[in-house]
Design an enzyme around this catalytic site. Structure first.
Site, PDB file in Angstrom:
ATOM      1  N   GLU A  41     -11.030   6.593   1.404  1.00  0.00           N
ATOM      2  CA  GLU A  41      -9.739   5.996   1.046  1.00  0.00           C
ATOM      3  C   GLU A  41      -9.311   6.409  -0.353  1.00  0.00           C
ATOM      4  O   GLU A  41      -8.178   6.169  -0.757  1.00  0.00           O
ATOM      5  CB  GLU A  41      -9.790   4.471   1.175  1.00  0.00           C
ATOM      6  CG  GLU A  41     -10.821   3.823   0.291  1.00  0.00           C
ATOM      7  CD  GLU A  41     -10.741   2.305   0.316  1.00  0.00           C
ATOM      8  OE1 GLU A  41      -9.775   1.786   0.861  1.00  0.00           O
ATOM      9  OE2 GLU A  41     -11.663   1.680  -0.212  1.00  0.00           O
ATOM     10  N   HIS A  76       2.059   7.154   1.562  1.00  0.00           N
ATOM     11  CA  HIS A  76       0.964   8.129   1.499  1.00  0.00           C
ATOM     12  C   HIS A  76       0.746   8.765   2.858  1.00  0.00           C
ATOM     13  O   HIS A  76       1.361   8.373   3.854  1.00  0.00           O
ATOM     14  CB  HIS A  76      -0.318   7.445   1.020  1.00  0.00           C
ATOM     15  CG  HIS A  76      -0.926   6.509   2.040  1.00  0.00           C
ATOM     16  ND1 HIS A  76      -0.397   5.266   2.314  1.00  0.00           N
ATOM     17  CD2 HIS A  76      -1.995   6.640   2.862  1.00  0.00           C
ATOM     18  CE1 HIS A  76      -1.113   4.676   3.243  1.00  0.00           C
ATOM     19  NE2 HIS A  76      -2.095   5.480   3.614  1.00  0.00           N
ATOM     20  N   HIS A 122       3.337   7.266   5.705  1.00  0.00           N
ATOM     21  CA  HIS A 122       3.566   5.859   6.061  1.00  0.00           C
ATOM     22  C   HIS A 122       3.330   4.945   4.860  1.00  0.00           C
ATOM     23  O   HIS A 122       2.846   5.385   3.806  1.00  0.00           O
ATOM     24  CB  HIS A 122       2.657   5.452   7.230  1.00  0.00           C
ATOM     25  CG  HIS A 122       1.201   5.697   6.982  1.00  0.00           C
ATOM     26  ND1 HIS A 122       0.618   6.938   7.125  1.00  0.00           N
ATOM     27  CD2 HIS A 122       0.202   4.864   6.585  1.00  0.00           C
ATOM     28  CE1 HIS A 122      -0.668   6.856   6.840  1.00  0.00           C
ATOM     29  NE2 HIS A 122      -0.942   5.619   6.505  1.00  0.00           N
ATOM     30  N   ARG A 168       0.915  -1.163   0.000  1.00  0.00           N
ATOM     31  CA  ARG A 168       0.000   0.000   0.000  1.00  0.00           C
ATOM     32  C   ARG A 168       0.933   1.185   0.000  1.00  0.00           C
ATOM     33  O   ARG A 168       1.676   1.392   0.943  1.00  0.00           O
ATOM     34  CB  ARG A 168      -0.884  -0.026   1.255  1.00  0.00           C
ATOM     35  CG  ARG A 168      -1.672   1.265   1.510  1.00  0.00           C
ATOM     36  CD  ARG A 168      -2.761   1.507   0.468  1.00  0.00           C
ATOM     37  NE  ARG A 168      -3.572   2.699   0.795  1.00  0.00           N
ATOM     38  CZ  ARG A 168      -3.396   3.892   0.238  1.00  0.00           C
ATOM     39  NH1 ARG A 168      -2.468   4.085  -0.666  1.00  0.00           N
ATOM     40  NH2 ARG A 168      -4.169   4.908   0.596  1.00  0.00           N
ATOM     41  N   GLU A 194      -4.713   7.376  11.676  1.00  0.00           N
ATOM     42  CA  GLU A 194      -5.026   6.001  11.248  1.00  0.00           C
ATOM     43  C   GLU A 194      -4.667   5.011  12.348  1.00  0.00           C
ATOM     44  O   GLU A 194      -3.557   5.005  12.851  1.00  0.00           O
ATOM     45  CB  GLU A 194      -4.236   5.672   9.981  1.00  0.00           C
ATOM     46  CG  GLU A 194      -4.313   4.197   9.569  1.00  0.00           C
ATOM     47  CD  GLU A 194      -3.585   3.936   8.246  1.00  0.00           C
ATOM     48  OE1 GLU A 194      -3.793   4.710   7.289  1.00  0.00           O
ATOM     49  OE2 GLU A 194      -2.813   2.968   8.171  1.00  0.00           O
ATOM     50  N   HIS A 199      -2.601  11.266   5.101  1.00  0.00           N
ATOM     51  CA  HIS A 199      -3.971  11.808   5.066  1.00  0.00           C
ATOM     52  C   HIS A 199      -4.194  12.644   6.308  1.00  0.00           C
ATOM     53  O   HIS A 199      -3.432  12.548   7.274  1.00  0.00           O
ATOM     54  CB  HIS A 199      -5.025  10.698   4.972  1.00  0.00           C
ATOM     55  CG  HIS A 199      -4.609   9.408   5.616  1.00  0.00           C
ATOM     56  ND1 HIS A 199      -4.592   9.243   6.983  1.00  0.00           N
ATOM     57  CD2 HIS A 199      -4.154   8.250   5.075  1.00  0.00           C
ATOM     58  CE1 HIS A 199      -4.168   8.018   7.263  1.00  0.00           C
ATOM     59  NE2 HIS A 199      -3.875   7.392   6.137  1.00  0.00           N
TER      60      HIS A 199
END
Ligand SMILES: *[C@@H]1O[C@H](CO)[C@@H](O)[C@H](O)[C@H]1NC(C)=O
Ligand SMILES: *[C@@H]1O[C@H](CO)[C@@H](O)[C@H](O)[C@H]1NC(C)=O
Length: 465
Positions: A231, A163, A208, A160, A169, A165
């Site tokens: 997402e 990225h 992360h 993944r 999280e 945000h």
């Protein structure tokens, strides 16, 4: 006569298709219910007449006991204590079986309450190279205001991508192994490998990445501290570079622009990577590189559980996992026949994720309003803060649930404990004013009340009148 024998006779007598009326197996809970359809403790005599099977016109249960329609392969129908009628129109049997308490709500349910249940199988799945992801947010479940959840799978070596945000999280490993990397606010790097029952927390904006390890990679549940999270709207390294003039990238990294001729032209999101080495091999080694002083991961299932009479409780919040300032969690193992006791949470909405088993939950919203929902593995439930509720294990296997809160600390009030810590006269005046004898029995039970988050079901011997 055993319940299933009685059901056979009655089924035949009423010409009910047997497949709809006969439980496939006997469970401890069903044996408890054997009789009038009431818990054995309320039966006056063992020679009571044979009960009618659930969801037939003859079935009577004024005490609204749970029926495990999924476990017993029953087809719930809207009959209740002499009321109701058959269904003539189209009918989604699979859904009815999953939600027996929507098809036949307990007689105590009342009023308008928004939907508080969602199943991840009803979420759109985004399928990528070697993985997939799906989300339950305010858009899927409007009551999911404070938190949003994502269920993601990364096969072996699948990444993944790097990225960040705006939401914090919190992640819980459901299966397999995963490597997490991050950079903290002080510029320290963090890297760790996690397995089932481990979790991580990355504060808002922290960059992360995740990668599946081991033979089969990993699957995990992510929690974001905003129900409106999407997402699809995370900040991705590839997406950013694809939308930055090459001249600027060149300047930023002090390299000729041709170097960047073949970088991805759009986001990668989830993709197959190469096999990672050990953490020691992979840790960055540059002159100015420094290790983070913070701990962003935690072994939740390695915590010593609180043993209750009906199961185990593990709480992880900022008291034992200090970085987790905006998400508090409880992991519950609820034995068959046991109940997460009647309680409420004063500081945040509850967002529950059901990992295993089958449950019944009634949410009480004041003003005479209450609604009952059923949940099974892969389902999400929400209970708005302060609303009274319980979680009853209605199946014959252990029930495993995560309770999540947008809060720094896990807090709950136990009804049992509250009444035990209230003057007895007050309790009796309120509940048993015209029934002093039963009031006395009740007082005896709550006299030494302690919080017992998960209460065991009482055995027949203990409770026979
Ligand atoms: C990986 O998945 C396969 C197929 O489901 C299974 O047989 C195997 O035991 C799994 N390996 C591990 C390490 O879980
Ligand atoms: C949720 O996000 C969308 C898109 O960013 C926005 O238009 C909407 O107003 C947000 N809703 C709430 C309740 O925050």
């Amino acid at each position: 006569m055993r319940f299933s024998d009685a059901a056979l006779l009655l089924g035949a007598a009423l010409a009910i298709p047997l497949a709809t009326a006969i439980p496939i197996q006997d469970s401890p809970r069903q044996r408890l219910l054997d009789g009038h359809g009431l818990p054995a403790k309320y039966r006056k005599s063992k020679a009571a007449p044979a009960p009618a099977p659930p969801y037939t016109p003859g079935y009577r249960d004024p005490y609204d006991s749970a029926v495990d329609a999924t476990g017993k392969h029953l087809n719930p129908l809207p009959y209740r204590n002499g009321l109701g009628a058959s269904v003539l129109g189209p009918w989604n049997k699979a859904r009815a079986r999953e939600d027996p308490d929507l098809v036949r709500p307990p007689s105590t349910d009342h009023g308008n309450m928004p939907n508080l249940r969602w199943s991840f199988v009803d979420s759109h799945i985004r399928i990528e190279e070697g993985g997939w992801t799906r989300q339950t947010t305010m858009r899927e479940l409007p009551a999911s205001i404070e938190l949003a959840g994502v269920n993601m799978r990364l096969d072996k070596d699948v990444i993944r991508e790097l990225h960040w945000h705006k939401e914090a999280e919190w992640g819980y490993v459901l299966a397999g192994e995963v490597r997490v990397t991050a950079l903290d606010y002080e510029g320290g790097n963090f890297i760790d490998d996690l397995g089932q029952g481990d979790l991580w927390y990355f504060p808002s904006g922290m960059p992360h990445s995740l990668q599946g390890l081991g033979e089969n990679g990993t699957e995990f549940l992510l929690i974001f501290d905003d129900g409106n999270f999407s997402e699809e709207s995370t900040f991705l390294l590839t997406d950013w570079l694809a939308h930055t003039p090459k001249s600027v990238i060149s300047e930023n990294f002090d390299l000729p622009p041709e170097i960047f001729a073949h970088i991805p032209q759009s986001e990668k999101y989830i993709f197959k990577g190469s096999q990672p080495g050990s953490i020691a091999e992979e840790r960055p080694h540059g002159k100015y590189v420094k290790k983070s002083k913070s701990q962003f991961t935690h072994r939740m299932l390695e915590q010593e559980p609180r043993i209750t009479t009906g199961g185990k409780v593990r709480v992880t919040d900022s008291r034992n996992f200090p970085i987790s300032k905006t998400v508090a969690a409880a992991h519950l193992d609820i034995n068959p026949g046991a109940i997460r006791e009647m309680h409420w949470h004063p500081n945040a909405d509850e967002w529950s994720f059901f990992i295993r088993g089958r449950a019944r939950v009634t949410v009480f919203a004041a003003e005479g309003t209450a609604r009952t929902f059923d949940y099974q593995a892969g389902d999400v439930g929400v209970v708005p803060r302060n609303m009274g509720h319980f979680i009853e294990n209605i199946g014959d296997e252990p029930l495993e649930v995560l309770e999540l809160f947008r809060a720094d600390e896990f807090r709950d009030f136990s009804l049992f404990q509250w009444l035990g810590e209230t003057p007895q006269r007050m309790v009796v005046d309120t509940l048993f004013q015209n029934d002093k004898a039963d009031g006395e029995r009740f007082l005896k039970e709550i006299k030494n009340a302690q919080k017992d988050e998960i209460r065991a079901g009482k055995s027949e011997e203990e409770t026979d009148l």
